[in-house]
Design an enzyme around this catalytic site. Structure first.
Site, PDB file in Angstrom:
ATOM      1  N   HIS A 237       2.864  -1.417  30.009  1.00  0.00           N
ATOM      2  CA  HIS A 237       1.996  -0.118  30.065  1.00  0.00           C
ATOM      3  C   HIS A 237       1.095  -0.163  28.716  1.00  0.00           C
ATOM      4  CE1 HIS A 237       4.181   1.226  33.653  1.00  0.00           C
ATOM      5  NE2 HIS A 237       4.985   1.040  33.015  1.00  0.00           N
TER       6      HIS A 237
HETATM    7  C1  BDR Z   1       4.620   5.166  29.986  1.00  0.00           C
HETATM    8  O1  BDR Z   1       5.879   6.082  29.994  1.00  0.00           O
HETATM    9  C2  BDR Z   1       6.654   5.272  29.135  1.00  0.00           C
HETATM   10  O2  BDR Z   1       8.117   4.983  29.586  1.00  0.00           O
HETATM   11  C3  BDR Z   1       6.096   4.018  28.657  1.00  0.00           C
HETATM   12  O3  BDR Z   1       6.308   3.738  27.230  1.00  0.00           O
HETATM   13  C4  BDR Z   1       4.761   4.218  28.894  1.00  0.00           C
HETATM   14  O4  BDR Z   1       4.117   4.898  27.861  1.00  0.00           O
HETATM   15  C5  BDR Z   1       4.653   4.443  31.437  1.00  0.00           C
HETATM   16  O5  BDR Z   1       4.696   5.550  32.513  1.00  0.00           O
END
Ligand code: BDR
Ligand code: CA
Length: 308
Positions: A237
């Site tokens: 992500h």
């Molecule tokens: C986001 O949530 C966190 O778990 C990850 O670091 C990312 O920023 C993805 O949904």
């Protein structure tokens, strides 16, 4: 000229890779890292942020921020990030954090910036950035762009309705979307295209590199595959938000009106993304829609290989 940025994060496996991608990219001038709770408690995410920067030899200040959202409390996400926030991959202890609080440090950085100069990157619950801008709204004039990894136009990854960062502090995300500055949203649909597979990890490892590249590959290899995406890999992500600034040609975007659902019902944290102009609301964000995934992983490998 490299672009001045600050990163607000909650490391977090993918936050770690995002910080290293930023540090390895000469197009970006990282001036400040602020930290909130989120993927783990603030004490953990803060220690991780310091360790991640120190491993890269960076002396950029790391400043602690919110240990809770504007309302309620953070939940953590041990399923993806493990109890230590870094999938169990140990890093040497980093330099001590800088004194002060994130929202103050963000406002100070903005006061020192020229008009539309500083880019704010949020890869965590939006609490720290929202506190900074809500308490001195005139500083929005110093912001060039806010880039956020958050939200989804479809299904969530934390609740059926909501993505983790948006679900963690919907009110803060609303503040940023209404701040009147250009916002780019990197949602779950975009990050699903940045799928980490064993082949892609091997290609990065094959570049050699130093401790950062090796730790990044260990983290990538340890993060569990996503059931939501069929188990073929996991979505990377947060580095997508950095890549948008380094190599925008890898992306396509679309203007959209984005609204965040509050309240206490099952839709809390849902982002309503009007990609097709079905409401009368004016667009308040550019939503990243497509990613050249091979180009993205090539960039990531090349930049990680530049680090110590
Ligand atoms: C986001 O949530 C966190 O778990 C990850 O670091 C990312 O920023 C993805 O949904
Ligand atoms: Ca994150």
């Amino acid at each position: 000229m490299s672009r001045p940025i600050l990163i607000d994060c909650d490391p977090g496996t993918d936050d770690a890779i995002a910080l290293w991608l930023a540090l390895g990219s000469p197009e970006l001038d990282l001036q400040l890292v602020t930290v909130s709770g989120g993927n783990a408690g603030l004490d953990r995410t803060l220690a991780n942020a310091s360790a991640i920067l120190s491993l890269a030899g960076s002396e950029v200040p790391v400043v602690p921020g919110a240990d809770r959202p504007l309302m309620g409390r953070f939940t953590g996400d041990v399923r993806v990030h493990a109890a230590d926030g870094l999938a169990g991959v140990p890093l040497p202890r980093g330099r001590p954090p800088a004194p002060g609080l994130a929202a103050d440090a963000i406002r100070t950085a903005l006061r020192g910036a020229g008009p539309e100069e500083l880019t704010l990157i949020g890869i965590a619950p939006a609490t720290n950035l929202a506190l900074a801008l809500a308490t001195e709204p005139a500083l929005a004039s110093r912001v060039r762009e806010i880039v956020l990894m958050t939200g989804a136009w479809g299904e969530g990854n934390w609740t059926p309705a909501a993505e983790f960062n948006a679900a963690s502090d919907p009110e803060a995300l609303s503040v940023l979307l209404m701040a009147g500055v250009p916002v780019t949203l990197v949602t779950l649909e975009l990050t699903a295209q940045a799928l980490v597979t064993p082949e892609r990890i091997s290609a990065i490892r094959a570049r050699g590199g130093g401790a950062c590249l090796r730790a990044a590959c260990d983290i990538l290899a340890t993060t569990p595959p996503s059931r939501r995406l069929g188990g073929a890999g996991h979505p990377l992500h947060d580095p997508c938000a950095i890549a948008w600034l380094v190599a925008p040609a890898l992306f396509s975007t679309r203007p959209a009106a984005v609204l965040v659902e509050g309240g206490s019902g099952p839709g809390r944290g849902r982002t309503h993304v009007d990609r097709w102009g079905r409401t009368s609301a004016d667009p308040n964000a550019a939503v990243a829609e497509t990613l050249d995934a091979d180009g993205f992983f090539a960039l990531l490998g090349e930049r990680l290989a530049r680090l110590p």
